[in-house]
Design an enzyme around this catalytic site. Sequence first.
Site, PDB file in Angstrom:
ATOM      1  CG  HIS B  44      -2.191  -1.423   1.696  1.00 29.30           C
ATOM      2  ND1 HIS B  44      -1.184  -2.703   1.670  1.00 29.30           N
ATOM      3  CD2 HIS B  44      -3.297  -1.172   0.851  1.00 29.30           C
ATOM      4  CE1 HIS B  44      -2.256  -3.276   1.636  1.00 29.30           C
ATOM      5  NE2 HIS B  44      -3.187  -2.445   0.919  1.00 29.30           N
ATOM      6  CG  HIS B 274      -6.291   1.954   0.114  1.00 22.21           C
ATOM      7  ND1 HIS B 274      -6.075   0.572   0.316  1.00 22.21           N
ATOM      8  CD2 HIS B 274      -6.752   2.492   1.224  1.00 22.21           C
ATOM      9  CE1 HIS B 274      -5.870   0.422   1.372  1.00 22.21           C
ATOM     10  NE2 HIS B 274      -6.042   1.724   2.599  1.00 22.21           N
ATOM     11  CD  GLU B 423     -19.202  -7.993  25.358  1.00 22.95           C
ATOM     12  OE1 GLU B 423     -18.900  -6.652  24.281  1.00 22.95           O
ATOM     13  OE2 GLU B 423     -20.050  -7.466  26.848  1.00 22.95           O
ATOM     14  CG  HIS B 485     -26.619 -14.913  27.332  1.00 26.07           C
ATOM     15  ND1 HIS B 485     -27.288 -14.007  26.550  1.00 26.07           N
ATOM     16  CD2 HIS B 485     -26.278 -13.754  28.292  1.00 26.07           C
ATOM     17  CE1 HIS B 485     -27.326 -13.165  26.975  1.00 26.07           C
ATOM     18  NE2 HIS B 485     -26.874 -12.416  27.611  1.00 26.07           N
TER      19      HIS B 485
END
Lengths: 682, 682
Positions: B44, B274, B423, B485
């Site tokens: 890149h 890019h 999380e 869960h």
Amino acid sequence: MLLIEGTPPVDISALRSANPEHWMRAAAIRALTLDAVHAANSGHSGMPMGMADVATVLFEKHLKFDAAAPKWPDRDRFILSAGHGSMLIYSLLYLTGYEQVTLEELRNFRQWGARTAGHPENFLLDAVETTTGPLGQGISNAVGFAMAEELQRAEFGRKIVDHFTYVIAGDGCLMEGVSQEAITLAGRQKLGHLIVFWDNNNITIDGEVGLADSTDQVMRFKSAGWHVQEIDGHDPAAIDAAITAARASAKPSMIACKTHIALGHAAQDTSKGHGALTDPEQLAAAKAVYGWTGGPFDVPADIKAQWEEIGRRGASERAAWEDRLAALSERKRAEFERRYALEVPRKLSAVIRALKKQVSESAPKVATRKSSEMVLEVVNPVMGETVGGSADLSGSNNTKTADLGVFDVDNRKGRYIHWGIREHGMAAAMNGMALHGGIRPYGGTFMAFTDYARPAMRLAALMKIPSVFVMTHDSIGLGEDGPTHQPVEHLAISRATPNTMVFRPCDTVETAEAWELALGAKTTPSVLSLTRQNLPTLRSEHKTRNLTAQGAYVLADAEAGKRRAILIATGSEVEIAMAARAALEADGIGTRVVSMPCMELFAEQDEAYRRRVLPAGPVRVGVEAAMRQGWDRWLLGERGREAKAGFVGMSGFGASAPAEVLYEKFGITAEAVAAEVKRLLG
Amino acid sequence: MLLIEGTPPVDISALRSANPEHWMRAAAIRALTLDAVHAANSGHSGMPMGMADVATVLFEKHLKFDAAAPKWPDRDRFILSAGHGSMLIYSLLYLTGYEQVTLEELRNFRQWGARTAGHPENFLLDAVETTTGPLGQGISNAVGFAMAEELQRAEFGRKIVDHFTYVIAGDGCLMEGVSQEAITLAGRQKLGHLIVFWDNNNITIDGEVGLADSTDQVMRFKSAGWHVQEIDGHDPAAIDAAITAARASAKPSMIACKTHIALGHAAQDTSKGHGALTDPEQLAAAKAVYGWTGGPFDVPADIKAQWEEIGRRGASERAAWEDRLAALSERKRAEFERRYALEVPRKLSAVIRALKKQVSESAPKVATRKSSEMVLEVVNPVMGETVGGSADLSGSNNTKTADLGVFDVDNRKGRYIHWGIREHGMAAAMNGMALHGGIRPYGGTFMAFTDYARPAMRLAALMKIPSVFVMTHDSIGLGEDGPTHQPVEHLAISRATPNTMVFRPCDTVETAEAWELALGAKTTPSVLSLTRQNLPTLRSEHKTRNLTAQGAYVLADAEAGKRRAILIATGSEVEIAMAARAALEADGIGTRVVSMPCMELFAEQDEAYRRRVLPAGPVRVGVEAAMRQGWDRWLLGERGREAKAGFVGMSGFGASAPAEVLYEKFGITAEAVAAEVKRLLG
């Protein structure tokens, strides 16, 4: 407007007297929540008690629904993103008279066999639009729901499709990163039919929100281009006015509802109030504060009657809609209904067969991501319900075909979504599209970024919806980008997930077959594992039958009676297995090659077929540029004792180098496979 | 200030003449990037070319570093979150004279064995603070770096710890949801030593950012409590002034740098810019525009000399720091150095042994999440480097111990982090803390939410850092919350991941042993799989040795010569295996029970030990309330042909009901295990 700020006490009697009828309707939700959580001795009481007023006004005055027809396609969608507050939706469904939620179901809240599971499950209740529980998913699904509505409104017209998607989200949903992906996407796409209520109760499990977060949510939503309002979430007039304003806005709307978690209970405004409130005396005290006289699960007849009338409110509108649907041209109506039934068009198998015939003759050497594009080029024109996209890797994932058009504010018919660098948001919104109905979403990213999309991919499997995840660059074969971008454990991850078909096709023929199966599925999501690098066409002999449907099959065999080895391979490694077979046969070692594009489908075949493909006796070598986990069942035999076995693949992370160098250095070569066979033969 | 807006042309000659010396230093980065990408024929180019001015000013005027000492603990940290622009950091390291990045390394960019991998890898280069590539990770790691700095500054004082964390992030990093978790956390914690440069170049792979996103990033960062500036990213004076202002702010700072991707190249300001710019004529034209006369990889001596001086700029500061460190008390200095060396204190094994002795005598019946808390209660006081936390489940994960204190703006010594419902951000920031050095992070959530944390958990394994993920509620044993869960595939997911230790202890003794191993690890992350439900103490006989270190061991055996079955179990199912053994022995079937708390460690034992634990012959039944994937190696035998085998566990998602009902309904019971043994014995 009663503005309630800060901590208790709240003047409940003022709330009661200000809107007595509304109050009692909302109190029914609160009382049923307390009773059900008490009976289950587990659950989350506070959220339904806090949001009862908002939900009551929404259902009473705005939500387009008919309790007698939960699957009416033009209903408004109601998504409880804060799914732990499941008693909110169960109460509403019971009160408004949905057939599936009986009083018995409420009494059995969170018990084995009940439809009233701990978190709302779309596969247990027709009126649950999506399974929620893992925070942030519902609000992200909702973006897909709203996109699906825009797409279908553009195609079928306002008379057939014109509805809103309402979401209740909590602080947890808004803290999860995926919500940012959803919010910014909705803002960019100006999804004006999406309305989110934020349950601004200032409480999480660990304590006050401020313990972990100080975000100005109003400013945040505005930065994403949303229409934002702030209201007292216990004032029915304010709630009503805010919904009306939100519906009028051309932008997606967020209504920040200041509420008191566990309103009226001793645990109000505390993190204790978030959980299960089961103390009988406190329960009785709360009911007394509400002016609620009914015993457990007892809703006074007049209140139940009011709610049931609300449940019938949409019946005439639905009847009118049915008439409008019937008035459509036969072709258009059939198309609309076919899509909602998830039936593939008759033409599908024909175009797939034609492509298989063509490529089995022309035998192109292309990457399977390119094969996938070739398939989509013939599929998308005959399946108007497909909606493709990529998480900013359109050219790499080969997901965009010529005729789709790009979905945008001024082109709602566009069937290609530029999801941006939002793998998780993409997968969650794809699920939302599929759940909405009428759409078959597929979306691409690099396979290593399964990790990002994973929470939503799991939910697609749990929810039994046929989202298709197009995962390209599926091994060290992607080369120089290195180990962060090279999946090694991701096949195992998807294979470990229940109700997921993982396809790893070896050429264009198998890719076409995999797509046919993925599009034919009604209750199972698919993962397509596709290469960056070119592969030869190995299924050169044209076959009408979809061999991939059997999961694994004999691609090349040894001469009768001379079979001493079976090579089992997938995807890009089938070519290697075929080369190894040639070398072994040249050395007089009869060798079968089994292509195994889908372990899950092979596992579903009858034992006789499985034994025919993998007979006991010959040594077995698995070949896949990935971790061995998941292979032993096929290598060692389903009962053990079947075969001496080896595996040629990865045992750790990859590295940065050109692909061919990596295959050589990591020892995934025809020579290595042949050597392993010879070692096993001793 | 030259404000450059919109698309080309940019007046490069004006940029050159405005700051000629700066220009040539920055041009060195641009030229090396073009040369390396050309040589590799991949990579890149555009991002390093766009951000060269910002990086040059940062390294020249602000970054505290000494190229001769990449691991100096008090250096500023520089994190290239947009890791695909790896040639930016490789150029900087080469130019400033880091020993590991030679010209040869630049020539071998993205080749086998080179340190200059496609994306920056912390384990290949000392000066790469963290592996980046998966977008959003670097900026999220950075929050952990900045927290680690605050913690240590509070403990060791400003003379020893006082540095900044600088990040370069692109549009991709900011679109990823995890960045929102990181940004809001940093804002809440007022991490004033964190400074993020946003490479605002308006380009992603698919096209202009506007294709997928229209977020007002300035407003977004402000909503999270950040100090925000907007500058022309090609104006060195503006860059310098902005960094000075950012350093002075007590809030985390975001500097929006308006840049031109692939500045000066024909592909400037396009998505083509890019990627890999390899056209030789365009390359030559770009160099001509820059006024760059050097051939491939050729940096004129005067420019190299200027850069090397920059590389030495921090040498005296480092020497002064070494003096200050030496001036610390012997105890304090030793403690500082021990922590950076990841050596556990001598006391650790003593407190673990004492706890094992105590519980093997008192035999508590507790959940292993509680066992984990008991361990942490004795560990945290003797290991000042542990930093605990939870993603809003403190009371459920049992991660908070009495003496830690809560990390906050006014309590930087607090060693417990309320991560919020984040999380993924938690796991990424934990990795950042571990990478910073001096900290041993552990953090908790429900095991099912491994899915959310997964991208960062994989990177911990790849980066070889010992983060400890405390995953409680590890099976259907969590009960009523239901299948969203209840992990069933998550043990398989973590076990499929290379370089990860997955511990599933069966009682407090094994939990203590698992913690001892997790804390002793220097290059491997650990996953602790812990129950919600209570379990008996099975290791009642006190043993000094850490049996968990062997991965699996014989917990109970049959009488000599009478062994006909081996039950292999983990965690909560060891109790079930023991009950099944009792029933089988009563029926005269000699039965061994093997507890297997860590498959990875068992796989590392020598073959003789493995065969002693799992001898060929007796039938084998695995027992784990999870999917079978990953078990067959132990059940069917590593070479196959070893044993008839069965498995008692899960074959799909769980359900919502009390835990004991679920075990019964899903058939994970002692009776089922005994029946399976009898079936196999025929």
